[in-house]
Design a protein around this motif. Structure first.
Motif, PDB file in Angstrom:
ATOM      1  N   TYR A 158       5.171  -1.583  12.880  1.00 21.62           N
ATOM      2  CA  TYR A 158       4.662  -0.208  12.829  1.00 21.62           C
ATOM      3  C   TYR A 158       3.896   0.186  14.094  1.00 21.62           C
ATOM      4  N   ALA A 159       3.916  -0.678  15.108  1.00 15.36           N
ATOM      5  CA  ALA A 159       3.239  -0.420  16.385  1.00 15.36           C
ATOM      6  C   ALA A 159       1.734  -0.287  16.216  1.00 15.36           C
ATOM      7  N   LEU A 160       1.185  -0.920  15.197  1.00 14.13           N
ATOM      8  CA  LEU A 160      -0.255  -0.819  14.940  1.00 14.13           C
ATOM      9  C   LEU A 160      -1.095  -1.394  16.068  1.00 14.13           C
ATOM     10  N   GLN A 169       1.146   2.495   5.871  1.00 17.01           N
ATOM     11  CA  GLN A 169       2.381   2.107   6.539  1.00 17.01           C
ATOM     12  C   GLN A 169       3.408   1.733   5.471  1.00 17.01           C
ATOM     13  N   THR A 170       4.496   2.476   5.425  1.00 17.44           N
ATOM     14  CA  THR A 170       5.552   2.247   4.444  1.00 17.44           C
ATOM     15  C   THR A 170       6.799   1.728   5.133  1.00 17.44           C
ATOM     16  N   GLU A 171       7.641   1.045   4.364  1.00 19.09           N
ATOM     17  CA  GLU A 171       8.752   0.311   4.963  1.00 19.09           C
ATOM     18  C   GLU A 171       9.778   1.223   5.640  1.00 19.09           C
ATOM     19  N   GLY A 172      10.162   2.309   5.022  1.00 15.15           N
ATOM     20  CA  GLY A 172      11.057   3.265   5.664  1.00 15.15           C
ATOM     21  C   GLY A 172      12.440   2.713   5.978  1.00 15.15           C
ATOM     22  N   ASN A 279       6.717  -4.794   2.884  1.00 14.10           N
ATOM     23  CA  ASN A 279       5.397  -5.206   3.342  1.00 14.10           C
ATOM     24  C   ASN A 279       4.936  -6.392   2.507  1.00 14.10           C
ATOM     25  N   LEU A 280       4.073  -7.215   3.107  1.00 15.32           N
ATOM     26  CA  LEU A 280       3.592  -8.413   2.405  1.00 15.32           C
ATOM     27  C   LEU A 280       2.140  -8.655   2.812  1.00 15.32           C
ATOM     28  N   VAL A 281       1.217  -8.081   2.067  1.00 11.13           N
ATOM     29  CA  VAL A 281      -0.204  -8.256   2.348  1.00 11.13           C
ATOM     30  C   VAL A 281      -0.933  -8.660   1.068  1.00 11.13           C
ATOM     31  N   SER A 392      -7.330   2.314  10.895  1.00  9.49           N
ATOM     32  CA  SER A 392      -6.967   1.549   9.710  1.00  9.49           C
ATOM     33  C   SER A 392      -5.607   0.893   9.863  1.00  9.49           C
ATOM     34  N   ARG A 393      -5.454  -0.252   9.238  1.00  9.16           N
ATOM     35  CA  ARG A 393      -4.160  -0.925   9.134  1.00  9.16           C
ATOM     36  C   ARG A 393      -3.913  -1.158   7.647  1.00  9.16           C
ATOM     37  N   THR A 394      -3.184  -0.249   7.036  1.00  5.85           N
ATOM     38  CA  THR A 394      -2.981  -0.278   5.592  1.00  5.85           C
ATOM     39  C   THR A 394      -1.494  -0.293   5.286  1.00  5.85           C
ATOM     40  N   GLN A 395      -0.997  -1.446   4.885  1.00 10.30           N
ATOM     41  CA  GLN A 395       0.417  -1.614   4.535  1.00 10.30           C
ATOM     42  C   GLN A 395       0.541  -1.560   3.013  1.00 10.30           C
TER      43      GLN A 395
END
Length: 445
Positions: A158-160, A169-172, A279-281, A392-395
């Protein structure tokens, strides 16, 4: 819609973990690559703990993985230096078969002096796309076509690391990719093409920064944080915070390594997860402001706060304008100090050497040893990349949850568990669990 009932379980700090009643007794075979790494080793361990489902796990890495489980067969395989024909011959010689493949191989080429972490995008792509390409070609030559091929990439999709992104951030879809140099994109495209050609399926996982105890994995923020706290304690200083209040408050999703093992097994066995990215968090809201007093307390330290004097910050404006979100100006980072600069101080090296000798910390290469400066860059450059930015970094895990994933771990517990495991491996000192909590100093905000 019909009601669906699922059975989940907890194991230690991990909760909502899946069960597989329809797969028990199937005795699958699997290949796990990068099996010495921070992710691959955990995937191997999770699979091997369920021998009723996984009869044989072929654990591959450049050096033979150190796993003594009777269901794990370790294989030394160099996907970069070997040709696909050589790899295929090795696979045939070892009699390898695979219902499922987990590709967790990754290489970080050495960085030029004074270069930032991940700044060598072209070399990263050349090396890591070659790893996958050689492996896929070898599978074709050896006629090893799995039911599902899992490719692990990461949140940099996601270029975070280049500035503020769209949140969450969604997979898209591939068409939604933020345009920037990133080897994840050609890897995903290569795998999709290969799977279509061989009439099989794929899954991509995208963890955040990974928290794991591994003596060979140096891009590891938990290791960096433990080293920082150890040295600050040795120097008799507080746990100083390196950035501004924005970085203090921002949500930063992370991924505890063992959760990768649990998720990877679940996602390859789920029929509706085929040909999809996830995503995997940890799925645990996390800010360093909330965490800082907690980690300081583990070491009996006072927790510092963000510097209140604006003149004491160095301001860095990132080069991507517009930023990954597409508008709003480039990312701006305000730094009181960087961990990479901190690690270069003579008193820091001296304090580490004293602690290392006293505690017998020989479980990993000494990052302050002569000629090991690249390790300091990997270790502390990763912590700078994680902590200094104020965005923020929210997956979101919504996509996986919709398919029935419930796995969760509190990220602060993931840090603690990881550092305790590192202490057991003699990478860092033991800290006193349940000691004095870090307190916030008054008058600095």
């Amino acid at each position: 819609m019909p009601r669906i009932t699922q059975t989940v379980f907890s194991e230690g700090i991990f909760h909502g973990l899946p069960t597989f009643p329809h797969h028990d007794g199937t005795r699958y075979t699997a290949i796990v690559t990068g099996a010495n790494g921070i992710s691959g080793s955990e995937i191997v361990d999770v699979l091997a703990s369920s021998s009723g489902r996984w009869e044989t796990i072929y654990a591959m890495s450049r050096k033979p993985p150190m796993n003594k489980n009777p269901h794990v067969k370790t294989i030394a395989a160099d996907f970069l230096s070997s040709t696909p024909k050589e790899l295929a011959a090795l696979f045939k010689k070892e009699g390898i078969k695979a219902n499922y493949i987990f590709f967790a191989s990754y290489m970080q080429p050495p960085l030029p002096e004074n270069a930032g972490l991940w700044s060598n995008a072209d070399e990263l792509e050349s090396v890591n796309v070659t790893l996958l390409s050689n492996f896929l070609t070898a599978l074709s030559l050896a006629a090893i076509i799995p039911t599902r091929f899992l490719l692990q990439t990461g949140g940099k999709h996601y270029a975070l690391h280049l500035g503020p992104t769209t949140i969450p951030q969604t997979e898209g879809f591939p068409s939604d990719r933020v345009s920037h140099a990133n080897f994840y994109f050609p890897q995903e495209d290569l795998l999709s093409t290969w799977a279509t050609k061989h009439n099989t399926t794929w899954t991509v996982t995208r963890p955040g920064f990974i928290l794991g105890a591994n003596p060979t994995a140096f891009i590891n923020i938990a290791y960096a944080l433990a080293l920082y706290a150890t040295v600050q304690k040795e120097l008799g200083k507080e746990l100083e915070f390196p950035a501004d209040v924005g970085a203090w408050d921002a949500n930063k999703d992370n991924t505890t390594a063992k959760l990768i093992g649990y998720f990877s097994e679940w996602v390859v066995l789920h029929p509706e997860a085929k040909n999809e990215a996830f995503n995997l968090v940890d799925d645990s809201p996390f800010s360093y402001g909330k965490f800082w007093p907690e980690v300081a307390g583990w070491y009996g330290l006072e927790a510092g706060l963000p510097e209140s004097d604006a003149s004491k910050y160095t301001t860095i404006t990132l080069g991507m304008d517009p930023p990954p979100r597409g508008f709003g100006g480039p990312g701006v980072v305000k730094i009181a100090f960087s961990f990479e600069e901190w690690a270069s101080r003579p008193e820091v090296k001296a304090a580490w050497e004293k602690a290392r000798e006293r505690e017998g910390l020989t479980g990993a290469a000494d990052p302050w040893a002569e000629g090991k400066g690249y390790l300091l860059k990997d270790i502390f450059g990763s912590l700078d990349a994680e902590m200094l930015g104020s965005w923020s970094r929210t997956q979101t895990m919504d996509k996986a949850k919709a398919l029935g994933w419930h796995g969760h771990v509190r990220t602060a517990d993931g840090f603690k568990d990881t550092i305790q495991k590192m202490a057991g491996l003699k990478m860092v000192p033991v800290f006193e669990v349940g000691g004095k909590r870090g307190s916030r100093r008054e008058g600095r905000m």
